[in-house]
Design a protein around this motif. Sequence first.
Motif, mmCIF file in Angstrom:
data_model
loop_
_atom_site.group_PDB
_atom_site.id
_atom_site.type_symbol
_atom_site.label_atom_id
_atom_site.label_comp_id
_atom_site.label_asym_id
_atom_site.label_seq_id
_atom_site.Cartn_x
_atom_site.Cartn_y
_atom_site.Cartn_z
ATOM 1 N N MET A 1 0.842 -1.166 0.000
ATOM 2 C CA MET A 1 0.000 0.000 0.000
ATOM 3 C C MET A 1 0.893 1.236 0.000
ATOM 4 O O MET A 1 1.984 1.229 0.567
ATOM 5 C CB MET A 1 -0.896 -0.032 1.229
ATOM 6 C CG MET A 1 -1.837 1.128 1.317
ATOM 7 S SD MET A 1 -3.120 0.840 2.526
ATOM 8 C CE MET A 1 -4.507 1.248 1.540
ATOM 9 N N VAL A 2 0.421 2.298 -0.617
ATOM 10 C CA VAL A 2 1.186 3.542 -0.716
ATOM 11 C C VAL A 2 0.572 4.558 0.241
ATOM 12 O O VAL A 2 -0.639 4.731 0.282
ATOM 13 C CB VAL A 2 1.164 4.088 -2.161
ATOM 14 C CG1 VAL A 2 1.951 5.367 -2.262
ATOM 15 C CG2 VAL A 2 1.711 3.044 -3.121
ATOM 16 N N VAL B 1 12.699 1.779 8.970
ATOM 17 C CA VAL B 1 12.082 0.709 9.751
ATOM 18 C C VAL B 1 11.295 1.400 10.848
ATOM 19 O O VAL B 1 11.840 2.194 11.608
ATOM 20 C CB VAL B 1 13.147 -0.241 10.356
ATOM 21 C CG1 VAL B 1 12.485 -1.296 11.207
ATOM 22 C CG2 VAL B 1 13.978 -0.857 9.253
ATOM 23 N N ASP B 2 10.002 1.132 10.901
ATOM 24 C CA ASP B 2 9.137 1.766 11.888
ATOM 25 C C ASP B 2 9.573 1.348 13.284
ATOM 26 O O ASP B 2 9.599 0.158 13.603
ATOM 27 C CB ASP B 2 7.682 1.363 11.649
ATOM 28 C CG ASP B 2 6.704 2.137 12.493
ATOM 29 O OD1 ASP B 2 7.120 2.797 13.463
ATOM 30 O OD2 ASP B 2 5.499 2.093 12.186
ATOM 31 N N PRO B 3 9.938 2.303 14.157
ATOM 32 C CA PRO B 3 10.413 1.961 15.498
ATOM 33 C C PRO B 3 9.339 1.321 16.377
ATOM 34 O O PRO B 3 9.652 0.688 17.369
ATOM 35 C CB PRO B 3 10.870 3.301 16.079
ATOM 36 C CG PRO B 3 10.143 4.329 15.301
ATOM 37 C CD PRO B 3 9.922 3.743 13.938
ATOM 38 N N VAL C 1 8.481 -2.082 7.405
ATOM 39 C CA VAL C 1 9.493 -1.379 6.628
ATOM 40 C C VAL C 1 8.780 -0.557 5.560
ATOM 41 O O VAL C 1 7.822 -1.025 4.943
ATOM 42 C CB VAL C 1 10.469 -2.378 5.970
ATOM 43 C CG1 VAL C 1 11.452 -1.682 5.055
ATOM 44 C CG2 VAL C 1 11.191 -3.182 7.030
ATOM 45 N N TYR C 2 9.239 0.672 5.344
ATOM 46 C CA TYR C 2 8.647 1.562 4.358
ATOM 47 C C TYR C 2 9.717 2.036 3.388
ATOM 48 O O TYR C 2 10.755 2.523 3.806
ATOM 49 C CB TYR C 2 8.034 2.794 5.033
ATOM 50 C CG TYR C 2 6.852 2.484 5.894
ATOM 51 C CD1 TYR C 2 5.569 2.512 5.367
ATOM 52 C CD2 TYR C 2 7.017 2.173 7.234
ATOM 53 C CE1 TYR C 2 4.465 2.232 6.164
ATOM 54 C CE2 TYR C 2 5.929 1.885 8.032
ATOM 55 C CZ TYR C 2 4.652 1.925 7.493
ATOM 56 O OH TYR C 2 3.575 1.643 8.277
ATOM 57 N N VAL D 1 5.968 3.480 0.632
ATOM 58 C CA VAL D 1 5.374 2.214 0.217
ATOM 59 C C VAL D 1 5.641 1.225 1.343
ATOM 60 O O VAL D 1 6.792 0.922 1.652
ATOM 61 C CB VAL D 1 5.970 1.705 -1.106
ATOM 62 C CG1 VAL D 1 5.408 0.342 -1.454
ATOM 63 C CG2 VAL D 1 5.712 2.712 -2.225
ATOM 64 N N GLY D 2 4.558 0.761 1.974
ATOM 65 C CA GLY D 2 4.693 -0.192 3.080
ATOM 66 C C GLY D 2 4.902 -1.601 2.583
ATOM 67 O O GLY D 2 4.188 -2.060 1.698
#
Length: 62
Positions: free
Chosen positions: A1-2, A30-32, A37-38, A56-57
């Motif tokens: 997904m964007v 990297v989402d803490p 990851v995006y 972009v996930g």
Amino acid sequence: MVFCNDRKTPSSAPFLPSLDKFRFTKNFIVDPEGGGVYLMYQPYELDCYAAGVTYVGLIYYG
């Protein structure tokens, strides 16, 4: 997904007419909080300038 700049609002990504022209980027975060990851794209690469940096996930189904 964007996603738009807040990594929560979905983006329609009008600058990405098909996946044939999609290219991977070397920029990512990297989402803490464990959200994944995006991949990061600069304005105009996937969406309009007003959307800011587009993310972009990457989703893991396991």
